[in-house]
Design a protein around this motif. Structure first.
Motif, short mmCIF file in Angstrom:
data_model
loop_
_atom_site.label_atom_id
_atom_site.label_comp_id
_atom_site.label_asym_id
_atom_site.label_seq_id
_atom_site.Cartn_x
_atom_site.Cartn_y
_atom_site.Cartn_z
N LEU A 135 -56.61 9.90 -34.02
CA LEU A 135 -58.25 9.20 -33.79
C LEU A 135 -58.97 9.54 -35.37
CD1 LEU A 135 -59.10 10.49 -30.31
CD2 LEU A 135 -58.02 8.12 -31.03
N GLY A 136 -59.68 8.45 -35.78
CA GLY A 136 -60.78 8.90 -36.75
C GLY A 136 -62.36 8.86 -36.09
N GLY A 137 -62.70 9.64 -36.93
CA GLY A 137 -64.36 9.79 -36.57
C GLY A 137 -64.93 11.11 -36.01
N MET A 138 -64.07 12.24 -35.92
CA MET A 138 -64.39 13.47 -35.40
C MET A 138 -65.11 14.17 -36.40
SD MET A 138 -62.11 16.80 -34.34
CE MET A 138 -62.02 17.72 -35.85
N ASN A 139 -66.24 14.71 -35.81
CA ASN A 139 -67.28 15.75 -36.67
C ASN A 139 -66.61 16.46 -37.36
OD1 ASN A 139 -69.61 17.24 -37.65
ND2 ASN A 139 -70.67 15.93 -36.35
N GLU A 140 -66.86 16.85 -38.85
CA GLU A 140 -66.12 17.75 -39.66
C GLU A 140 -66.79 19.43 -39.01
OE1 GLU A 140 -63.59 17.99 -41.95
OE2 GLU A 140 -63.44 15.75 -42.14
N LYS A 141 -67.75 19.03 -38.48
CA LYS A 141 -68.51 20.54 -38.02
C LYS A 141 -67.42 21.31 -37.07
CE LYS A 141 -73.22 19.17 -38.92
NZ LYS A 141 -74.52 19.08 -38.17
N ILE A 142 -66.46 20.59 -36.20
CA ILE A 142 -65.62 21.26 -35.27
C ILE A 142 -64.18 21.29 -35.79
CG2 ILE A 142 -67.18 20.69 -33.24
CD1 ILE A 142 -65.36 18.35 -32.60
N ALA A 143 -63.87 21.02 -37.08
CA ALA A 143 -62.49 21.07 -37.44
C ALA A 143 -62.13 22.35 -37.50
CB ALA A 143 -62.51 20.59 -39.09
N ALA A 144 -60.88 22.31 -37.25
CA ALA A 144 -60.12 23.85 -36.91
C ALA A 144 -58.61 24.02 -37.39
CB ALA A 144 -60.52 24.47 -35.68
N PRO A 145 -58.09 24.77 -37.89
CA PRO A 145 -56.81 24.93 -38.54
C PRO A 145 -55.76 24.84 -37.12
CG PRO A 145 -57.66 26.83 -38.98
CD PRO A 145 -58.93 25.99 -38.63
N ARG A 146 -54.66 24.42 -37.44
CA ARG A 146 -53.55 24.39 -36.27
C ARG A 146 -53.43 25.87 -36.17
NH1 ARG A 146 -49.95 20.15 -35.76
NH2 ARG A 146 -50.36 18.23 -37.25
N LEU A 147 -52.77 26.11 -34.77
CA LEU A 147 -52.40 27.55 -34.40
C LEU A 147 -51.42 28.18 -35.29
CD1 LEU A 147 -52.23 26.86 -30.62
CD2 LEU A 147 -54.23 27.55 -31.86
N ASP A 148 -51.47 29.40 -35.52
CA ASP A 148 -50.46 30.14 -36.28
C ASP A 148 -49.02 30.00 -35.59
OD1 ASP A 148 -52.47 30.97 -38.15
OD2 ASP A 148 -52.78 32.82 -37.32
N ALA A 149 -49.25 30.03 -34.13
CA ALA A 149 -47.98 30.13 -33.42
C ALA A 149 -48.09 29.02 -32.35
CB ALA A 149 -47.57 31.38 -32.73
N PRO A 150 -47.32 27.79 -32.74
CA PRO A 150 -47.59 26.79 -31.83
C PRO A 150 -47.04 27.11 -30.27
CG PRO A 150 -46.46 26.07 -33.93
CD PRO A 150 -46.52 27.53 -33.85
N ARG A 151 -47.47 26.37 -29.28
CA ARG A 151 -47.21 26.85 -28.06
C ARG A 151 -45.88 26.01 -27.83
NH1 ARG A 151 -52.80 26.02 -27.51
NH2 ARG A 151 -53.75 28.01 -26.50
N MET A 152 -45.03 26.70 -26.67
CA MET A 152 -44.01 25.91 -26.43
C MET A 152 -43.83 24.85 -25.41
SD MET A 152 -41.44 27.36 -28.16
CE MET A 152 -40.07 26.36 -27.50
N LYS A 153 -44.99 25.06 -24.63
CA LYS A 153 -45.63 23.75 -23.72
C LYS A 153 -46.97 23.65 -23.70
CE LYS A 153 -42.01 24.65 -20.23
NZ LYS A 153 -41.54 24.83 -18.90
N VAL A 154 -47.32 22.53 -24.01
CA VAL A 154 -48.56 21.79 -24.06
C VAL A 154 -48.82 20.71 -22.97
CG1 VAL A 154 -50.63 20.62 -25.07
CG2 VAL A 154 -49.19 22.24 -26.42
N PRO A 155 -49.61 21.06 -21.70
CA PRO A 155 -49.65 20.09 -20.52
C PRO A 155 -50.04 18.85 -21.01
CG PRO A 155 -50.67 21.91 -19.88
CD PRO A 155 -50.75 22.08 -21.55
N ALA A 156 -49.65 17.67 -20.26
CA ALA A 156 -49.89 16.34 -20.38
C ALA A 156 -51.17 16.47 -20.20
CB ALA A 156 -49.22 15.59 -19.45
N GLY A 157 -52.02 15.59 -20.95
CA GLY A 157 -53.49 15.16 -21.07
C GLY A 157 -54.23 16.23 -21.72
N SER A 158 -53.59 17.13 -22.22
CA SER A 158 -54.39 18.04 -23.23
C SER A 158 -55.25 17.52 -24.57
CB SER A 158 -53.64 19.08 -23.68
OG SER A 158 -53.10 20.20 -22.73
N VAL A 159 -56.58 17.66 -24.50
CA VAL A 159 -57.33 17.32 -25.77
C VAL A 159 -57.35 18.26 -26.73
CG1 VAL A 159 -59.36 16.41 -26.56
CG2 VAL A 159 -58.42 15.78 -24.22
N GLY A 160 -56.92 18.16 -28.05
CA GLY A 160 -56.75 19.03 -29.12
C GLY A 160 -57.26 18.79 -30.32
#
Length: 233
Positions: free
Chosen positions: A144-169
């Protein structure tokens, strides 16, 4: 209206990338969307599929049925016939999201990173109308394009092995929705009960490039009620 691609690169002996820009922009998006619409209107034997991205379209073809020179000429003819004013209006899809802690384990982390409250993050995340520029890395995953830069955040240092379906990130200055359970390193700030990928359907993917998304906050009770309805459909 003639739209000249900036460049055409051979990706392999069966794929060509047609580049329309070097940065993400609305003009580039319109050119790509118009180009793909013309590909649909004027099918060419030998072309197997095409995949749009932020700044380019990759065309996969059978070189035994279509030579590169013939494909190049076809691409230029398609570009010559592009008319932006014939583009249909973008469909808007409302995505309900529960931002409660049980569904958004990284919401507080995103808030702290940006010196905001969780409520301010939710407000800023649900305020814009987002444009789907491209689909990937999972079936039905919208970039998606259009997110406010005020809520930008770097990726997690350690990715999760399981992210549930429907998760908004959130990852960097992007936001997206996981259509399937999968590994992932995005900051999860909420979850939607809406199913974005239904493999049993003839058209299994709910979203497509060019659509617009509006996130709508819901309570846990509303989430569970919607989830039950989705499961019964």
């Amino acid at each position: 209206m003639c739209v000249e691609p900036l460049q055409m690169n051979m990706v392999s002996d069966t794929a060509v990338r047609v580049i329309f820009g070097t940065v993400i922009s609305m003009e580039t998006h319109k050119n790509i969307r118009s180009f793909c619409r013309e590909l649909e209107k004027h099918p060419q034997k030998g072309i197997q599929e095409w995949v749009p991205s932020y700044t380019a379209v990759t065309i996969f073809y059978d070189p035994f049925l279509l030579s590169f020179d013939s494909l190049e000429a076809y691409i230029m003819n398609v570009c010559d016939s592009i008319e932006h004013h014939n583009l249909p209006d973008s469909m808007q899809v409302t995505i309900p999201v529960c931002y409660e802690e049980a569904f958004g384990p990284d919401l507080n982390q995103v808030a702290v990173h940006n010196q905001l409250t969780p409520e301010e993050v939710i407000e800023l995340h649900t305020e814009p109308e987002y444009l789907i520029h491209m689909m990937g890395f999972l079936p039905g995953f919208p970039y998606l394009g259009g997110m406010n830069e005020k809520i930008a955040a770097p990726r997690l240092d350690a990715p999760r092995m399981k992210v549930p379906a429907g998760s908004v990130g959130i990852a960097g200055s992007q936001t997206g929705v996981y259509p399937l359970e999968s590994p992932g390193g995005w900051n999860i700030i909420g979850r939607t009960p809406k199913k974005l990928f239904l493999p049993q359907e003839t058209d299994p993917v709910l979203l497509e490039a060019g659509m617009r998304i509006k996130f709508m906050p819901v309570t846990t009770d509303e989430f569970l009620e919607m989830e039950e309805k989705e499961a019964s459909c």
